[in-house]
Design an enzyme around this catalytic site. Structure first.
Site, PDB file in Angstrom:
ATOM      1  N   ASP A 149       0.853  -1.196   0.000  1.00 10.69           N
ATOM      2  CA  ASP A 149       0.000   0.000   0.000  1.00 10.69           C
ATOM      3  C   ASP A 149       0.884   1.240   0.000  1.00 10.69           C
ATOM      4  OD1 ASP A 149      -2.109  -1.741   0.140  1.00 10.69           O
ATOM      5  OD2 ASP A 149      -2.785  -1.122   2.139  1.00 10.69           O
ATOM      6  N   ALA A 179      -3.958 -10.598   2.792  1.00 10.49           N
ATOM      7  CA  ALA A 179      -2.894 -10.508   3.801  1.00 10.49           C
ATOM      8  C   ALA A 179      -3.391  -9.770   5.037  1.00 10.49           C
ATOM      9  CB  ALA A 179      -1.671  -9.814   3.209  1.00 10.49           C
ATOM     10  N   ASN A 180      -4.182  -8.728   4.836  1.00 11.87           N
ATOM     11  CA  ASN A 180      -4.722  -7.989   5.992  1.00 11.87           C
ATOM     12  C   ASN A 180      -5.557  -8.923   6.870  1.00 11.87           C
ATOM     13  OD1 ASN A 180      -3.608  -5.749   4.777  1.00 11.87           O
ATOM     14  ND2 ASN A 180      -5.551  -4.904   4.068  1.00 11.87           N
ATOM     15  N   GLU A 210      -9.690 -10.204  -4.805  1.00  6.77           N
ATOM     16  CA  GLU A 210      -8.532  -9.556  -5.439  1.00  6.77           C
ATOM     17  C   GLU A 210      -7.600 -10.584  -6.087  1.00  6.77           C
ATOM     18  OE1 GLU A 210      -7.904  -5.285  -3.242  1.00  6.77           O
ATOM     19  OE2 GLU A 210      -6.901  -6.987  -2.336  1.00  6.77           O
ATOM     20  N   GLY A 221     -20.094   0.320   7.901  1.00  2.00           N
ATOM     21  CA  GLY A 221     -19.332   1.443   8.449  1.00  2.00           C
ATOM     22  C   GLY A 221     -20.032   2.061   9.652  1.00  2.00           C
ATOM     23  N   GLN A 253     -22.889   2.902  10.005  1.00  2.00           N
ATOM     24  CA  GLN A 253     -24.263   2.381  10.201  1.00  2.00           C
ATOM     25  C   GLN A 253     -24.238   0.967  10.784  1.00  2.00           C
ATOM     26  OE1 GLN A 253     -27.307   3.518   7.107  1.00  2.00           O
ATOM     27  NE2 GLN A 253     -25.450   3.780   5.891  1.00  2.00           N
ATOM     28  N   GLY A 254     -23.066   0.481  11.175  1.00  2.00           N
ATOM     29  CA  GLY A 254     -22.974  -0.824  11.828  1.00  2.00           C
ATOM     30  C   GLY A 254     -22.899  -1.973  10.845  1.00  2.00           C
ATOM     31  N   ASP A 261     -11.478  -5.486   6.524  1.00  2.00           N
ATOM     32  CA  ASP A 261     -10.673  -6.713   6.648  1.00  2.00           C
ATOM     33  C   ASP A 261     -10.614  -7.168   8.112  1.00  2.00           C
ATOM     34  OD1 ASP A 261     -10.188  -6.628   3.932  1.00  2.00           O
ATOM     35  OD2 ASP A 261      -8.423  -5.359   4.183  1.00  2.00           O
ATOM     36  N   ASN A 317     -17.889  -6.204  14.421  1.00  2.00           N
ATOM     37  CA  ASN A 317     -18.153  -4.761  14.441  1.00  2.00           C
ATOM     38  C   ASN A 317     -17.125  -4.037  15.314  1.00  2.00           C
ATOM     39  OD1 ASN A 317     -20.072  -3.346  13.060  1.00  2.00           O
ATOM     40  ND2 ASN A 317     -21.745  -3.803  14.464  1.00  2.00           N
TER      41      ASN A 317
END
Ligand code: RIB
Length: 314
Positions: free
Chosen positions: A14, A43-44, A142, A224, A226-227, A254, A278
């Site tokens: 990255d 990988a993450n 990916e 995100g 919004q849960g 991830d 979460n």
């Protein structure tokens, strides 16, 4: 309990620039600091699952370049088994160009997959033995789609639960999703997969039910702030987000998917697993960088002890 997670997926470098805001098309703006950090959805997730305390095997592919050396060394340092990470001769290691908006942590990402696309269905054969002792196999999009689909079929034959993080959904055929036990897109990915508009929980439920009707057993939507939304059969449960101060949203999804996998592997209910996921995703948003932001068990516990994360049936 078979306490092993297998990850089949991408490994990227990255290249990240922090910026006052995301530039408009054609615009040239001044950055606020550059970093080169290990990334790639596969990988993450491998690093996150390892950091949360499980044994992790990763199947992926990097080039024979310095970036490939850097990323393999990093995975080893994090305790992820890299004996199934291939080196491809004619490709550069996958690269992601990322801009992170300083105040909000919102990002834009362009990925050049490079060596990730050199992963082949034949490469899956090395996983036969590991699938015998694994509880969950994690996939993302990916790497070539056929590898992901065949990998899931192979894992399921060995009794392994398979989870597809549906990002990025380019080229994924809707009918192929039925090969996974759990499909987990974010709202953009869900919109792209279904053709529905997905901006809120009700729309996410409608689009998830569309996937359920097409044979997907369970859908977990990452939303995100919004849960998250869990849809199993006709039953939908919404879990609120844990409020946090956002620094960088990169790889929060991830952390979420890896924590979901770990919790499912530990035999927890889907609802409890979504709450745990979460919290892991929320933690990742508070730290800069992809793998740099993957939480430990203590980090997740810290978020869980805060207010938030309540679940309601819809
Ligand atoms: O999910 C975040 C990841 O997407 C980044 O690490 C980048 O490499 C891209 O693959």
């Amino acid at each position: 309990m078979r306490d092993v997670i297998v990850v089949v997926g991408s490994i990227n470098t990255d290249l990240v620039v922090k910026s006052e805001r995301i530039p408009k098309p054609g615009e040239n703006i001044c950055g606020k600091g550059f970093s080169m950090v290990p990334g790639g959805k596969g990988a993450n997730q491998a690093v996150a699952a390892r950091r949360l305390g499980t044994e992790v095997y990763m199947l992926g592919c990097v080039g024979r370049d310095l970036f490939g050396d850097f990323l393999i060394r990093n995975l080893e340092k994090c305790g992820v088994s890299t004996s199934f990470v291939k080196r491809a001769d004619d490709y550069f290691t996958g690269t992601a160009l990322i801009v992170v908006e300083e105040d909000t942590g919102i990002n834009t990402i362009v990925v050049d997959p490079g060596a990730n696309m050199a992963l082949k269905v034949e490469d899956l054969s090395v996983l036969q033995g590991v699938f015998e002792k694994a509880s969950v196999a994690l996939f993302q999009l990916e790497v070539p789609t056929e590898v992901v689909i065949e990998g899931s079929k192979m894992a399921k034959e060995k009794g392994v639960v398979t989870i597809l993080d549906a990002g990025p959904p380019r080229g994924m055929v809707l009918s192929a999703l039925e090969h996974f036990d759990i499909v987990s897109p974010n709202i953009h990915e869900l919109a792209s997969l279904t053709g529905f508009t997905v901006n809120n929980v009700d729309q996410a439920k409608e689009a998830s039910l569309f996937l359920i009707e097409r044979g997907v057993p369970k859908v977990v939507v990452k939303m995100g702030e919004q849960g998250a939304l869990l849809v199993e059969g006709q039953k939908a449960t919404h879990c609120a987000a844990f409020p946090v101060e956002a620094v960088d949203a990169t790889a929060a999804g991830d952390a979420f998917t890896a924590a979901l996998a770990l919790s499912v592997a530990q035999g927890k209910s889907m609802r409890d697993s979504v709450i745990y996921a979460n919290a892991a995703g929320a933690y990742a948003v508070t730290v800069f960088g992809a793998q740099l932001s993957m939480p430990t068990v203590e980090d997740v516990q810290g978020i869980l002890s805060r207010k938030g994360g309540e679940c309601f049936e819809l």
